[in-house]
Design a protein around this motif. Structure first.
Motif, PDB file in Angstrom:
ATOM      1  N   ILE A  16       0.839  -1.201   0.000  1.00  0.00           N
ATOM      2  CA  ILE A  16       0.000   0.000   0.000  1.00  0.00           C
ATOM      3  C   ILE A  16       0.873   1.250   0.000  1.00  0.00           C
ATOM      4  CG2 ILE A  16      -1.544   1.393   1.454  1.00  0.00           C
ATOM      5  CD1 ILE A  16      -2.965  -1.187   2.219  1.00  0.00           C
ATOM      6  N   CYS A  17       1.921   1.228   0.807  1.00  0.00           N
ATOM      7  CA  CYS A  17       2.831   2.376   0.859  1.00  0.00           C
ATOM      8  C   CYS A  17       3.532   2.580  -0.482  1.00  0.00           C
ATOM      9  CB  CYS A  17       3.858   2.190   1.971  1.00  0.00           C
ATOM     10  SG  CYS A  17       3.152   2.295   3.634  1.00  0.00           S
ATOM     11  N   LYS A  18       3.871   1.482  -1.134  1.00  0.00           N
ATOM     12  CA  LYS A  18       4.566   1.556  -2.419  1.00  0.00           C
ATOM     13  C   LYS A  18       3.689   2.178  -3.508  1.00  0.00           C
ATOM     14  CE  LYS A  18       7.022  -1.406  -5.735  1.00  0.00           C
ATOM     15  NZ  LYS A  18       7.475  -2.804  -6.005  1.00  0.00           N
ATOM     16  N   TRP A  19       2.410   1.813  -3.514  1.00  0.00           N
ATOM     17  CA  TRP A  19       1.542   2.235  -4.608  1.00  0.00           C
ATOM     18  C   TRP A  19       0.692   3.456  -4.275  1.00  0.00           C
ATOM     19  CZ3 TRP A  19       3.244   0.377  -8.850  1.00  0.00           C
ATOM     20  CH2 TRP A  19       3.785  -0.913  -8.899  1.00  0.00           C
ATOM     21  N   ASN A  20       0.335   3.634  -3.001  1.00  0.00           N
ATOM     22  CA  ASN A  20      -0.587   4.722  -2.637  1.00  0.00           C
ATOM     23  C   ASN A  20       0.071   5.870  -1.879  1.00  0.00           C
ATOM     24  OD1 ASN A  20      -2.517   3.093  -3.780  1.00  0.00           O
ATOM     25  ND2 ASN A  20      -3.488   2.506  -1.866  1.00  0.00           N
ATOM     26  N   LEU A  21       1.281   5.634  -1.357  1.00  0.00           N
ATOM     27  CA  LEU A  21       2.020   6.656  -0.611  1.00  0.00           C
ATOM     28  C   LEU A  21       1.159   7.398   0.403  1.00  0.00           C
ATOM     29  CD1 LEU A  21       4.290   8.195  -3.405  1.00  0.00           C
ATOM     30  CD2 LEU A  21       4.962   6.655  -1.551  1.00  0.00           C
ATOM     31  N   PRO A  22       0.670   6.703   1.434  1.00  0.00           N
ATOM     32  CA  PRO A  22      -0.096   7.392   2.479  1.00  0.00           C
ATOM     33  C   PRO A  22       0.797   8.352   3.257  1.00  0.00           C
ATOM     34  CG  PRO A  22       0.442   5.157   3.169  1.00  0.00           C
ATOM     35  CD  PRO A  22       0.852   5.273   1.724  1.00  0.00           C
ATOM     36  N   ASP A  23       0.184   9.306   3.914  1.00  0.00           N
ATOM     37  CA  ASP A  23       0.934  10.215   4.784  1.00  0.00           C
ATOM     38  C   ASP A  23       1.190   9.581   6.140  1.00  0.00           C
ATOM     39  OD1 ASP A  23       0.960  12.582   3.009  1.00  0.00           O
ATOM     40  OD2 ASP A  23      -1.208  12.528   3.310  1.00  0.00           O
ATOM     41  N   VAL A  24       0.196   8.837   6.637  1.00  0.00           N
ATOM     42  CA  VAL A  24       0.276   8.224   7.962  1.00  0.00           C
ATOM     43  C   VAL A  24      -0.255   6.799   7.887  1.00  0.00           C
ATOM     44  CG1 VAL A  24      -0.472   8.355  10.383  1.00  0.00           C
ATOM     45  CG2 VAL A  24      -0.067  10.470   9.085  1.00  0.00           C
ATOM     46  N   VAL A  25       0.432   5.874   8.550  1.00  0.00           N
ATOM     47  CA  VAL A  25      -0.008   4.477   8.642  1.00  0.00           C
ATOM     48  C   VAL A  25      -0.334   4.162  10.097  1.00  0.00           C
ATOM     49  CG1 VAL A  25       0.624   2.061   8.323  1.00  0.00           C
ATOM     50  CG2 VAL A  25       1.431   3.784   6.692  1.00  0.00           C
ATOM     51  N   LEU A  26      -1.537   3.634  10.332  1.00  0.00           N
ATOM     52  CA  LEU A  26      -1.880   3.070  11.638  1.00  0.00           C
ATOM     53  C   LEU A  26      -1.500   1.600  11.590  1.00  0.00           C
ATOM     54  CD1 LEU A  26      -5.408   4.650  12.324  1.00  0.00           C
ATOM     55  CD2 LEU A  26      -3.204   5.353  13.260  1.00  0.00           C
ATOM     56  N   MET A  27      -0.513   1.202  12.378  1.00  0.00           N
ATOM     57  CA  MET A  27       0.122  -0.112  12.231  1.00  0.00           C
ATOM     58  C   MET A  27      -0.077  -0.992  13.464  1.00  0.00           C
ATOM     59  SD  MET A  27       2.203  -1.925  10.172  1.00  0.00           S
ATOM     60  CE  MET A  27       3.204  -0.793   9.189  1.00  0.00           C
ATOM     61  N   ASP A  28      -0.781  -2.092  13.271  1.00  0.00           N
ATOM     62  CA  ASP A  28      -0.872  -3.100  14.322  1.00  0.00           C
ATOM     63  C   ASP A  28       0.495  -3.763  14.488  1.00  0.00           C
ATOM     64  OD1 ASP A  28      -1.912  -4.809  16.234  1.00  0.00           O
ATOM     65  OD2 ASP A  28      -2.759  -6.204  14.775  1.00  0.00           O
ATOM     66  N   ILE A  29       0.764  -4.343  15.647  1.00  0.00           N
ATOM     67  CA  ILE A  29       2.064  -4.970  15.874  1.00  0.00           C
ATOM     68  C   ILE A  29       2.041  -6.468  15.584  1.00  0.00           C
ATOM     69  CG2 ILE A  29       3.631  -5.708  17.711  1.00  0.00           C
ATOM     70  CD1 ILE A  29       3.698  -2.987  18.781  1.00  0.00           C
ATOM     71  N   LYS A  30       1.101  -7.184  16.183  1.00  0.00           N
ATOM     72  CA  LYS A  30       1.094  -8.639  16.062  1.00  0.00           C
ATOM     73  C   LYS A  30       0.211  -9.069  14.898  1.00  0.00           C
ATOM     74  CE  LYS A  30       2.015  -9.330  20.976  1.00  0.00           C
ATOM     75  NZ  LYS A  30       1.521  -9.878  22.262  1.00  0.00           N
ATOM     76  N   MET A  31       0.866  -9.448  13.785  1.00  0.00           N
ATOM     77  CA  MET A  31       0.163  -9.856  12.571  1.00  0.00           C
ATOM     78  C   MET A  31       0.898 -11.011  11.913  1.00  0.00           C
ATOM     79  SD  MET A  31      -0.755  -6.144  10.870  1.00  0.00           S
ATOM     80  CE  MET A  31       0.991  -5.667  10.817  1.00  0.00           C
ATOM     81  N   PRO A  32       0.217 -11.798  11.075  1.00  0.00           N
ATOM     82  CA  PRO A  32       0.886 -12.905  10.365  1.00  0.00           C
ATOM     83  C   PRO A  32       1.766 -12.387   9.240  1.00  0.00           C
ATOM     84  CG  PRO A  32      -1.399 -12.693   9.657  1.00  0.00           C
ATOM     85  CD  PRO A  32      -1.224 -11.739  10.808  1.00  0.00           C
ATOM     86  N   LYS A  33       2.581 -13.270   8.690  1.00  0.00           N
ATOM     87  CA  LYS A  33       3.472 -13.025   7.542  1.00  0.00           C
ATOM     88  C   LYS A  33       4.576 -12.029   7.887  1.00  0.00           C
ATOM     89  CE  LYS A  33       0.106 -14.067   3.924  1.00  0.00           C
ATOM     90  NZ  LYS A  33      -0.587 -13.563   2.701  1.00  0.00           N
ATOM     91  N   MET A  34       4.226 -10.785   8.099  1.00  0.00           N
ATOM     92  CA  MET A  34       5.194  -9.761   8.508  1.00  0.00           C
ATOM     93  C   MET A  34       4.549  -8.904   9.591  1.00  0.00           C
ATOM     94  SD  MET A  34       6.958  -6.625   6.332  1.00  0.00           S
ATOM     95  CE  MET A  34       7.775  -7.712   5.144  1.00  0.00           C
ATOM     96  N   ASN A  35       5.163  -8.896  10.792  1.00  0.00           N
ATOM     97  CA  ASN A  35       4.546  -8.141  11.879  1.00  0.00           C
ATOM     98  C   ASN A  35       4.778  -6.642  11.727  1.00  0.00           C
ATOM     99  OD1 ASN A  35       7.061  -7.395  13.067  1.00  0.00           O
ATOM    100  ND2 ASN A  35       7.153  -9.332  14.182  1.00  0.00           N
ATOM    101  N   GLY A  36       4.180  -5.873  12.632  1.00  0.00           N
ATOM    102  CA  GLY A  36       4.240  -4.422  12.530  1.00  0.00           C
ATOM    103  C   GLY A  36       5.626  -3.847  12.720  1.00  0.00           C
ATOM    104  N   VAL A  37       6.454  -4.491  13.523  1.00  0.00           N
ATOM    105  CA  VAL A  37       7.816  -4.009  13.736  1.00  0.00           C
ATOM    106  C   VAL A  37       8.631  -4.144  12.452  1.00  0.00           C
ATOM    107  CG1 VAL A  37       9.962  -4.401  14.994  1.00  0.00           C
ATOM    108  CG2 VAL A  37       7.786  -4.512  16.206  1.00  0.00           C
ATOM    109  N   GLU A  38       8.569  -5.330  11.839  1.00  0.00           N
ATOM    110  CA  GLU A  38       9.308  -5.552  10.592  1.00  0.00           C
ATOM    111  C   GLU A  38       8.795  -4.632   9.483  1.00  0.00           C
ATOM    112  OE1 GLU A  38       8.324  -9.642  10.257  1.00  0.00           O
ATOM    113  OE2 GLU A  38      10.148 -10.347  11.228  1.00  0.00           O
ATOM    114  N   ALA A  39       7.478  -4.448   9.430  1.00  0.00           N
ATOM    115  CA  ALA A  39       6.902  -3.581   8.408  1.00  0.00           C
ATOM    116  C   ALA A  39       7.322  -2.128   8.622  1.00  0.00           C
ATOM    117  CB  ALA A  39       5.377  -3.695   8.426  1.00  0.00           C
ATOM    118  N   THR A  40       7.350  -1.704   9.877  1.00  0.00           N
ATOM    119  CA  THR A  40       7.784  -0.336  10.185  1.00  0.00           C
ATOM    120  C   THR A  40       9.209  -0.108   9.701  1.00  0.00           C
ATOM    121  OG1 THR A  40       6.313  -0.107  12.098  1.00  0.00           O
ATOM    122  CG2 THR A  40       8.285   1.277  12.061  1.00  0.00           C
ATOM    123  N   LYS A  41      10.087  -1.043   9.986  1.00  0.00           N
ATOM    124  CA  LYS A  41      11.478  -0.927   9.568  1.00  0.00           C
ATOM    125  C   LYS A  41      11.586  -0.831   8.046  1.00  0.00           C
ATOM    126  CE  LYS A  41      15.968  -3.237   9.924  1.00  0.00           C
ATOM    127  NZ  LYS A  41      16.691  -4.434  10.439  1.00  0.00           N
TER     128      LYS A  41
END
Length: 217
Positions: free
Chosen positions: A42-67
């Motif tokens: 979503i960030c790659k294609w839509n370039l949001p200004d702000v992301v509300l990011m959950d931490i505990k998620m499957p595949k890639m968690n919020g910490v890894e995604a934030t990085k």
């Protein structure tokens, strides 16, 4: 208009936030994701200004995604959605560039205001949660340069200390400028100089530094 992406593996929470925030005149929901990989796309294609990011998620968690997102899209702000039991994850997310964190049970008004705060350059520092991660930031800073955090306070001028105090209270550049009767550009330059002096990565770490050293009292 502030573009928002909402990332959470709980559909009911995600859809609820979309409905509530979508009613705000200055907020636009540009994407929904259920894991970190979807969030990155979503960030790659839509370039949001702000992301509300959950931490505990499957595949890639919020910490890894934030990085990953912050490394490739440094202008995108990330607010971590968390619970009191996620303090270790909060630390890692902040270390990788999140602008702050919100408890999942925060009111809709508080979430909307938090989005506006980080979009305007502010940091979200809630003292009742921050105390759980402050010591980790302190140890990280000491490990990087061999000097204690307390000693570094002495490097700050009176003006820089005033700015740290206000930043630690979650003020954005505009609010700090108004309080100190300075221009926003001057405040931005001061913050850049302070970060360099203290060897800190961003204003969120600086805000926690300010709380840790009682500069906000």
């Amino acid at each position: 208009m502030i573009k928002i992406a909402i990332v959470d593996d709980q559909r009911i929470l995600k859809e609820g936030l979309k409905m509530i925030l979508g009613n705000e005149d200055d907020l636009e929901i540009c994407g929904l994701a259920s894991d970190g990989e979807e969030a990155y796309n979503i960030c790659k294609w839509n370039l949001p200004d702000v992301v509300l990011m959950d931490i505990k998620m499957p595949k890639m968690n919020g910490v890894e995604a934030t990085k990953k997102i912050r490394n490739e899209f440094p202008n995108i702000k990330i607010i971590v959605l968390t619970t009191f039991n996620d303090d270790e994850f909060i630390y890692d997310a902040l270390r990788y560039g999140a602008s702050g964190y919100l408890l999942k049970d925060s009111s809709p008004d508080k979430i909307a205001e938090a989005i506006r705060t980080v979009y305007s350059g502010g940091a979200l520092i809630q003292p009742d949660v921050a105390t759980k991660v402050i010591d980790r930031f302190s140890k990280m800073a000491q490990g990087n340069n061999g000097h204690s955090i307390d000693e570094k306070v002495e490097l700050l001028t009176e003006r820089e200390t005033d700015i740290c105090k206000l930043l630690g209270e979650g003020r954005n550049n505009k609010e700090i400028a108004k309080e100190l009767f300075l221009s926003e550009g001057t405040i931005k330059n001061h913050i850049t100089n302070i970060l360099n002096k203290l060897d800190l990565r961003d204003r969120t770490q600086l805000a926690i530094f300010s709380v840790k050293n009682n500069l906000c009292n």
